[in-house]
Design an enzyme around this catalytic site. Structure first.
Site, PDB file in Angstrom:
ATOM      1  N   LYS A  11       0.835  -1.210   0.000  1.00  0.00           N
ATOM      2  CA  LYS A  11       0.000   0.000   0.000  1.00  0.00           C
ATOM      3  C   LYS A  11       0.866   1.254   0.000  1.00  0.00           C
ATOM      4  CE  LYS A  11       0.499   1.397   4.577  1.00  0.00           C
ATOM      5  NZ  LYS A  11       1.343   2.480   5.006  1.00  0.00           N
ATOM      6  N   PRO A  96       9.434  -4.045   0.088  1.00  0.00           N
ATOM      7  CA  PRO A  96      10.550  -3.785   1.004  1.00  0.00           C
ATOM      8  C   PRO A  96      10.073  -3.731   2.459  1.00  0.00           C
ATOM      9  CG  PRO A  96      10.034  -1.813  -0.287  1.00  0.00           C
ATOM     10  CD  PRO A  96       9.179  -2.923  -0.834  1.00  0.00           C
ATOM     11  N   ALA A  99       9.259  -0.072   5.287  1.00  0.00           N
ATOM     12  CA  ALA A  99       9.193   0.931   4.233  1.00  0.00           C
ATOM     13  C   ALA A  99       7.976   1.824   4.358  1.00  0.00           C
ATOM     14  CB  ALA A  99       9.165   0.232   2.873  1.00  0.00           C
ATOM     15  N   GLY A 100       7.003   1.415   5.201  1.00  0.00           N
ATOM     16  CA  GLY A 100       5.723   2.125   5.232  1.00  0.00           C
ATOM     17  C   GLY A 100       4.792   1.633   4.145  1.00  0.00           C
ATOM     18  N   MET A 101       5.083   0.424   3.625  1.00  0.00           N
ATOM     19  CA  MET A 101       4.264  -0.136   2.544  1.00  0.00           C
ATOM     20  C   MET A 101       3.455  -1.348   3.004  1.00  0.00           C
ATOM     21  SD  MET A 101       6.812   0.323  -0.681  1.00  0.00           S
ATOM     22  CE  MET A 101       5.498   0.325  -1.907  1.00  0.00           C
ATOM     23  N   ALA A 102       3.398  -1.549   4.322  1.00  0.00           N
ATOM     24  CA  ALA A 102       2.567  -2.589   4.930  1.00  0.00           C
ATOM     25  C   ALA A 102       2.933  -4.010   4.479  1.00  0.00           C
ATOM     26  CB  ALA A 102       1.085  -2.311   4.655  1.00  0.00           C
ATOM     27  N   GLY A 103       4.225  -4.253   4.322  1.00  0.00           N
ATOM     28  CA  GLY A 103       4.669  -5.577   3.846  1.00  0.00           C
ATOM     29  C   GLY A 103       4.117  -6.732   4.663  1.00  0.00           C
ATOM     30  N   GLY A 104       4.307  -6.681   5.974  1.00  0.00           N
ATOM     31  CA  GLY A 104       3.839  -7.780   6.828  1.00  0.00           C
ATOM     32  C   GLY A 104       2.319  -7.849   6.871  1.00  0.00           C
ATOM     33  N   SER A 105       1.675  -6.688   6.930  1.00  0.00           N
ATOM     34  CA  SER A 105       0.206  -6.643   6.973  1.00  0.00           C
ATOM     35  C   SER A 105      -0.395  -7.203   5.684  1.00  0.00           C
ATOM     36  CB  SER A 105      -0.275  -5.204   7.148  1.00  0.00           C
ATOM     37  OG  SER A 105       0.303  -4.630   8.282  1.00  0.00           O
ATOM     38  N   ASP A 138      -2.772  -2.020   9.844  1.00  0.00           N
ATOM     39  CA  ASP A 138      -2.919  -1.906   8.388  1.00  0.00           C
ATOM     40  C   ASP A 138      -3.584  -3.130   7.769  1.00  0.00           C
ATOM     41  OD1 ASP A 138      -1.784   0.611   8.189  1.00  0.00           O
ATOM     42  OD2 ASP A 138       0.246  -0.159   7.862  1.00  0.00           O
TER      43      ASP A 138
HETATM   44  P1  ATP Z   1       3.744  -0.582   7.827  1.00  0.00           P
HETATM   45  O1  ATP Z   1       3.598   0.172   6.572  1.00  0.00           O
HETATM   46  O2  ATP Z   1       2.526  -1.443   8.143  1.00  0.00           O
HETATM   47  O3  ATP Z   1       4.204   0.255   8.986  1.00  0.00           O
HETATM   48  P2  ATP Z   1       6.382  -1.496   7.375  1.00  0.00           P
HETATM   49  O4  ATP Z   1       6.680  -1.386   5.915  1.00  0.00           O
HETATM   50  O5  ATP Z   1       6.885  -0.378   8.218  1.00  0.00           O
HETATM   51  O6  ATP Z   1       4.839  -1.691   7.570  1.00  0.00           O
HETATM   52  P3  ATP Z   1       6.893  -4.304   7.487  1.00  0.00           P
HETATM   53  O7  ATP Z   1       7.560  -4.514   6.176  1.00  0.00           O
HETATM   54  O8  ATP Z   1       5.495  -4.770   7.590  1.00  0.00           O
HETATM   55  O9  ATP Z   1       7.000  -2.787   7.959  1.00  0.00           O
HETATM   56  O10 ATP Z   1       7.809  -5.021   8.562  1.00  0.00           O
HETATM   57  C1  ATP Z   1       8.022  -4.542   9.855  1.00  0.00           C
HETATM   58  C2  ATP Z   1       8.568  -5.669  10.705  1.00  0.00           C
HETATM   59  O11 ATP Z   1       7.547  -6.661  10.850  1.00  0.00           O
HETATM   60  C3  ATP Z   1       9.742  -6.380  10.087  1.00  0.00           C
HETATM   61  O12 ATP Z   1      10.951  -5.859  10.558  1.00  0.00           O
HETATM   62  C4  ATP Z   1       9.570  -7.833  10.532  1.00  0.00           C
HETATM   63  O13 ATP Z   1      10.375  -8.133  11.638  1.00  0.00           O
HETATM   64  C5  ATP Z   1       8.115  -7.958  10.969  1.00  0.00           C
HETATM   65  N1  ATP Z   1       7.287  -8.883  10.133  1.00  0.00           N
HETATM   66  C6  ATP Z   1       6.390  -9.746  10.627  1.00  0.00           C
HETATM   67  N2  ATP Z   1       5.807 -10.429   9.651  1.00  0.00           N
HETATM   68  C7  ATP Z   1       6.336 -10.004   8.484  1.00  0.00           C
HETATM   69  C8  ATP Z   1       6.120 -10.341   7.121  1.00  0.00           C
HETATM   70  N3  ATP Z   1       5.250 -11.286   6.757  1.00  0.00           N
HETATM   71  N4  ATP Z   1       6.818  -9.677   6.197  1.00  0.00           N
HETATM   72  C9  ATP Z   1       7.703  -8.711   6.576  1.00  0.00           C
HETATM   73  N5  ATP Z   1       7.972  -8.372   7.852  1.00  0.00           N
HETATM   74  C10 ATP Z   1       7.286  -8.996   8.808  1.00  0.00           C
END
Ligand code: ATP
Length: 285
Positions: A11, A96, A99-105, A138
């Site tokens: 996202k 990535p 990144a603020g792209m909600a990778g884990g979510s 997210d």
């Molecule tokens: P958001 O935009 O929701 O703040 P983000 O881009 O800041 O997300 P994520 O990529 O979601 O951050 O990852 C943050 C942390 O979550 C990672 O450092 C990792 O330890 C943990 N994590 C748990 N599950 C996952 C997953 N499936 N993929 C990536 N990271 C994950």
């Protein structure tokens, strides 16, 4: 045994406003979010007859119950009071991290959608998003996707008209940002500028890309840019080569350009790729 496949879309925050800190320690947000065509592949083998396991090709991502995809599986089967008789989750990451792209979510949401479909949709989309809110702020948006107004912690969703066609160039600089530290910081500084979410909604309703671009704004962007001048350098390149808007997404550090000309996207991504490893060209989905 059966294998389920689902794309987990990243996202971008077209707008992001922090309205205030709540008694429970969370912040009330108001954000227009958009899913984009950058995704992780999520595969789930159901009924392996073996203990649960999770494999992920990205270093640093936890491969146990700390992974949001694992939490999603657990939440889904607890909600349904069922036992999948063993499963294996495989995640191929492209989004990535931090990144603020909600990778884990996005991965968690993909798991919820795939399992719900496989089990004959026992939960409505709203119920699935609600289940997602127990996993992360997210996740509800990632379950629904498209263009949405997200409020509260992110659990109050309202679908908006689809984003007009455009191209996003996303650049993820290497410096890390701690989301809790950033929220602490925003609590301690005066926010001088807020996004006009009403104007953004009207621009989307009118399908007017230029007006959408005029209303792209994230309250975290000036705070992070003040500490990391690198972000301003990235945005200068984006502006110079035709970006209609450029802004950091979420709590960063990924920063995106919104463009309407494919040649602009090629120029911006070509230049940024000389300095940054993580540069992506994508579209709204
Ligand atoms: P958001 O935009 O929701 O703040 P983000 O881009 O800041 O997300 P994520 O990529 O979601 O951050 O990852 C943050 C942390 O979550 C990672 O450092 C990792 O330890 C943990 N994590 C748990 N599950 C996952 C997953 N499936 N993929 C990536 N990271 C994950």
């Amino acid at each position: 045994m059966v294998t389920l496949y689902e794309k987990a879309y990243a996202k971008l925050n077209l707008t992001l406003d922090v309205l205030g800190k709540r008694a429970d320690g969370y912040h009330d947000l108001c954000s227009v979010m958009q899913t984009v065509s950058l995704w992780d592949d999520v595969e789930i083998d159901v009924g392996t007859g073996k203990p649960w396991c999770l494999k992920c090709d990205a270093p640093g991502v936890p491969c146990d119950e700390r992974n949001l995809a694992w939490k999603a599986v657990k939440a889904f089967f607890e909600e349904l009071n069922r036992d999948p008789d063993g499963l294996e989750i495989r995640i191929t990451k492209r989004i990535p991290s931090q990144a603020g792209m909600a990778g884990g979510s996005a991965d968690a949401a993909a798991v919820l959608r795939a399992l719900n479909r496989h089990w004959g949709e026992p939960l409505t989309l709203e119920a699935l998003a609600d289940l997602g809110s127990r996993i992360g702020s997210d996740v509800p948006f990632c379950v629904v996707g498209g263009t949405c107004m997200c409020e509260g912690r992110g659990e109050l969703l309202r679908r908006l008209p689809d984003m007009p066609d455009c191209i996003f160039v996303v650049c993820k600089p290497e410096f890390p940002i701690s989301t809790p530290a950033l929220f602490r910081k925003i609590d301690s500084v005066a926010i001088h500028e807020h996004p006009d979410n009403r104007a953004m909604e009207m621009a989307l309703a009118a399908g007017d890309l230029e007006k959408v671009a005029q209303n792209v704004f994230n309250v975290f962007d000036p705070v992070v840019s003040a500490e990391h001048p690198e972000l301003d350098a990235i945005k200068s390149v984006m502006r110079e080569y035709g970006a209609l808007a450029c802004q950091m997404t979420g709590s960063g550090s990924a920063t995106f350009a919104m463009v309407d000309e494919p040649l602009s996207a090629v120029a911006i991504s070509g230049l940024l790729k000389k300095e940054y490893q993580e540069v992506f060209v994508c579209k709204p989905v």
